[in-house]
Design a protein around this motif. Structure first.
Motif, short mmCIF file in Angstrom:
data_model
loop_
_atom_site.label_atom_id
_atom_site.label_comp_id
_atom_site.label_asym_id
_atom_site.label_seq_id
_atom_site.Cartn_x
_atom_site.Cartn_y
_atom_site.Cartn_z
N ASP A 112 0.88 -1.17 0.00
CA ASP A 112 0.00 0.00 0.00
C ASP A 112 0.92 1.23 0.00
O ASP A 112 1.87 1.30 0.77
N CYS A 158 0.75 4.18 1.19
CA CYS A 158 1.00 5.00 2.39
C CYS A 158 2.16 4.43 3.22
O CYS A 158 2.85 5.19 3.91
N ASP A 192 -3.88 3.67 -3.14
CA ASP A 192 -3.12 2.75 -2.29
C ASP A 192 -2.40 1.68 -3.11
O ASP A 192 -1.26 1.30 -2.81
N TYR A 198 -4.97 11.43 0.92
CA TYR A 198 -4.08 10.82 1.90
C TYR A 198 -2.95 10.04 1.20
O TYR A 198 -1.77 10.25 1.48
N HIS A 199 -3.32 9.16 0.27
CA HIS A 199 -2.28 8.39 -0.43
C HIS A 199 -1.47 9.26 -1.37
O HIS A 199 -0.29 8.99 -1.62
ZN LIG Z 1 -2.86 3.12 2.82
#
Ligand SMILES: [Zn+2]
Length: 330
Positions: A238, A240, A280, A289-290
């Motif tokens: 992923d 992140c 992700d 966020y990613h």
């Molecule tokens: Zn993530």
């Protein structure tokens, strides 16, 4: 240049800039569903733009951003919520401080009185075992320890009374496999490793760790053949975790323990080449966020090649901003 980097997907910078502006301009559907994360979202957006050297009045205008941040001040608790009239929380308070730092090093327009209230709010969340709650409702997580320590560091308000018990609590969460969990006894997870290593770095207590053991656990997070990182054994890679794992290895001085070329390719493969943003995993829906942690990861891998600002692995803010932070000596 290796043959590997010759067939890297292109980095679609302008599309990412547009993707972030769209997120923040109220036009996306997700925007209306994400009130509780809005301040964090603004931090992810400003951090991404700043890292790409694209934060300016055409992308996210300073007056609008500051006006929004200040509209989230919770005068009852003396800290920031995520959205106007939301209760203050430690996560949105750190994000607000980081965003204000991006525009004004002295954290203006916060008054001295407001800064003192924030310090009081954060200190009131520390429990006797050294851990921190996220807010008055009492959830505990090593993430909140990092958030509190980072915020107090930004405010230059760390003291021994805070760092001593906080260090003890983090070490209570240190597992035999070399990783860290949410609370004492819980399983190791890469995001928890970052928050614990980051907090120990700020508190000048990294020497308390077995850095070979923890670096081994971190480098085992690289999943082949994709090259992406997972958060725990047996899980899918992923984007992140490119940040959570590589920032931790960077803090420990072991970035070269993983295959950075393969990681770079994985992050680039997770871009949406049409509308921008990073997801992700390849071909999934992108989100802010990613996008933030993918681009922060690329900055750790090779900020010069991308003409980025170099990101600070401890604070997840450009080093240009953090270089003047006062170093705490334990
Ligand atoms: Zn993530």
């Amino acid at each position: 240049m290796s043959s590997e980097s010759n067939n890297l997907p292109p980095f679609v910078r302008d599309k990412h800039v547009n993707f972030i502006i769209e997120q923040e301009s109220n036009r996306s559907y997700e925007y209306w569903l994400s009130e509780h994360l809005r301040m964090n979202g603004l931090y992810w957006g400003t951090t991404t733009l700043l890292t790409m050297k694209q934060l300016n009045d055409q992308t996210l205008p300073q007056n609008k951003v500051i006006e929004y941040v200040m509209s989230c001040w919770d005068s009852e608790s003396g800290a920031f919520g995520s959205f106007p009239n939301h209760d203050a929380h430690i996560l949105s308070t750190l994000s607000a401080l980081q965003i204000l730092k991006y525009y004004n090093y002295d954290l203006s327009p916060l008054t001295i009185d407001q800064k003192q209230k924030i310090v009081k709010f954060i200190k009131s969340l520390q429990l006797r075992n050294g851990s921190f709650q996220g807010d008055k409702f009492g959830e505990i997580d090593t993430r909140f320890t990092y958030t509190a320590i980072s915020a107090l560091s930004l405010l230059d308000e760390l003291t021994k009374e805070i760092t001593g018990p906080a260090t003890k609590f983090i070490l209570d969460c240190y597992n035999f496999d070399g990783g860290f969990g949410l609370v004492p006894g819980s399983e190791s997870h890469a995001a928890q490793v970052f928050v614990c290593v980051g907090a120990l770095a700020i508190m000048d207590e990294l020497s308390r760790l077995d850095d070979l053991k923890i670096s081994n656990w971190l480098s085992e997070r690289q999943v082949l053949p994709s090259g992406g990182f997972n958060g725990r054994p047996e899980k899918l890679p992923d984007v992140c975790y490119s940040w959570w794992v590589l920032s931790s290895l960077s803090i420990l001085g072991k970035k070269n323990w993983v295959d950075l070329d393969k990681l770079e390719k994985f992050i680039l493969t997770c871009q949406d080449f049409e509308i921008g943003g990073i997801s992700d995993r390849p071909d999934n829906q992108t989100d802010i966020y990613h996008t933030c942690f993918g681009i922060a990861g690329l900055s750790l891998i090779d900020f010069e090649k991308y003409k980025f600002d170099e990101i600070d692995p401890i604070y997840c803010m450009p080093k240009r901003i953090t270089k003047d932070f006062k170093k705490w000596k334990s």
